[in-house]
Design a protein around this motif. Structure first.
Motif, mmCIF file in Angstrom:
data_model
loop_
_atom_site.group_PDB
_atom_site.id
_atom_site.type_symbol
_atom_site.label_atom_id
_atom_site.label_comp_id
_atom_site.label_asym_id
_atom_site.label_seq_id
_atom_site.Cartn_x
_atom_site.Cartn_y
_atom_site.Cartn_z
ATOM 1 N N LEU A 3 -4.444 -4.727 -0.305
ATOM 2 C CA LEU A 3 -4.011 -3.357 -0.566
ATOM 3 C C LEU A 3 -4.304 -2.991 -2.022
ATOM 4 C CD1 LEU A 3 -0.580 -3.392 1.278
ATOM 5 C CD2 LEU A 3 -2.751 -2.533 2.109
ATOM 6 N N TRP A 19 0.986 8.074 -10.060
ATOM 7 C CA TRP A 19 2.028 7.458 -9.243
ATOM 8 C C TRP A 19 3.395 7.799 -9.814
ATOM 9 C CZ3 TRP A 19 1.085 5.905 -4.579
ATOM 10 C CH2 TRP A 19 -0.190 5.440 -4.240
ATOM 11 N N VAL A 27 3.850 0.523 -7.026
ATOM 12 C CA VAL A 27 2.745 0.934 -6.138
ATOM 13 C C VAL A 27 2.476 -0.121 -5.077
ATOM 14 C CG1 VAL A 27 0.312 1.603 -6.041
ATOM 15 C CG2 VAL A 27 1.739 2.336 -7.962
ATOM 16 N N ARG A 28 2.477 -1.379 -5.463
ATOM 17 C CA ARG A 28 2.240 -2.456 -4.500
ATOM 18 C C ARG A 28 3.328 -2.440 -3.423
ATOM 19 N NH1 ARG A 28 -1.263 -6.367 -5.192
ATOM 20 N NH2 ARG A 28 -1.311 -6.078 -7.435
ATOM 21 N N LYS A 31 2.729 0.458 -0.976
ATOM 22 C CA LYS A 31 1.650 0.206 -0.020
ATOM 23 C C LYS A 31 2.068 -0.830 1.021
ATOM 24 C CE LYS A 31 -2.129 2.146 -2.584
ATOM 25 N NZ LYS A 31 -3.533 2.064 -2.931
ATOM 26 N N LEU A 34 4.184 1.133 3.437
ATOM 27 C CA LEU A 34 3.316 1.925 4.316
ATOM 28 C C LEU A 34 2.698 1.053 5.408
ATOM 29 C CD1 LEU A 34 1.367 4.268 1.864
ATOM 30 C CD2 LEU A 34 2.978 4.972 3.639
ATOM 31 N N LYS A 35 2.235 -0.130 5.030
ATOM 32 C CA LYS A 35 1.610 -1.046 5.993
ATOM 33 C C LYS A 35 2.631 -1.486 7.043
ATOM 34 C CE LYS A 35 -2.076 -3.297 7.202
ATOM 35 N NZ LYS A 35 -3.121 -2.514 7.855
ATOM 36 N N PHE A 87 -5.639 3.284 2.731
ATOM 37 C CA PHE A 87 -4.904 2.656 1.641
ATOM 38 C C PHE A 87 -5.637 2.738 0.306
ATOM 39 C CE2 PHE A 87 -2.886 0.943 5.384
ATOM 40 C CZ PHE A 87 -1.553 1.036 5.038
ATOM 41 N N ASN A 88 -6.926 3.078 0.340
ATOM 42 C CA ASN A 88 -7.681 3.278 -0.894
ATOM 43 C C ASN A 88 -7.482 4.672 -1.463
ATOM 44 O OD1 ASN A 88 -8.975 0.715 -1.046
ATOM 45 N ND2 ASN A 88 -10.257 1.359 0.656
ATOM 46 N N VAL A 90 -4.432 7.109 -1.015
ATOM 47 C CA VAL A 90 -3.131 7.593 -0.558
ATOM 48 C C VAL A 90 -2.834 8.906 -1.263
ATOM 49 C CG1 VAL A 90 -0.667 7.094 -0.459
ATOM 50 C CG2 VAL A 90 -2.320 5.242 -0.147
ATOM 51 N N THR A 99 1.435 10.744 4.661
ATOM 52 C CA THR A 99 0.430 10.223 5.584
ATOM 53 C C THR A 99 -0.556 11.345 5.880
ATOM 54 O OG1 THR A 99 1.697 10.823 7.554
ATOM 55 C CG2 THR A 99 2.066 8.599 6.657
#
Length: 120
Positions: A3, A19, A27-28, A31, A34-35, A87-88, A90, A99
């Motif tokens: 990610l 962000w 941020v990590r 993501k 989101l995943k 994911f690249n 967002v 989304t």
């Protein structure tokens, strides 16, 4: 790490807000959230999704009500918006992260990430 954290241009060519301006300082973590939410949607894991929502959500007051109204909230279009997350790239603005098509909005509240709007 599969990610990516930083992207500079959205799919439509626009430059996303920072962000920090979107209210995200992990941020990590976002993501990863989101995943996980994407996987819950694809598996119709109503309980985990209900726990990932900041209530009230429209007229839904709690997890039990969300589970009962799941099919009306997580429509085919909403599910598709999760399936097509890039994911690249967002999308984010001062309201948070969304989304595809603005169907679902997410933000960071303290150390937690929560879905705070679903536009079905």
């Amino acid at each position: 790490d599969a990610l990516p954290i930083y992207e500079t241009v959205c799919a439509d060519g626009s430059k996303p807000t920072s962000w920090e301006n979107a209210g995200i300082n992990d941020v990590r973590g976002l993501k990863l959230f989101l995943k996980q939410a994407q996987q819950c949607v694809m598996n119709n894991d109503k309980e985990k999704l209900a726990a990932a929502i900041r209530y009230p959500l429209k007229n839904i007051k709690n997890e039990q009500e969300l589970i009962a109204a799941y099919d009306n909230v997580f429509t085919k279009e909403v599910k598709l918006s999760f399936a097509t997350i890039n994911f690249n790239q967002v999308f984010r603005n001062q309201q948070g992260v969304m989304t595809t098509g603005g169907k679902v909005w997410i933000n960071q509240f303290g150390k937690e990430f929560k879905i705070f709007a679903v536009n079905n």
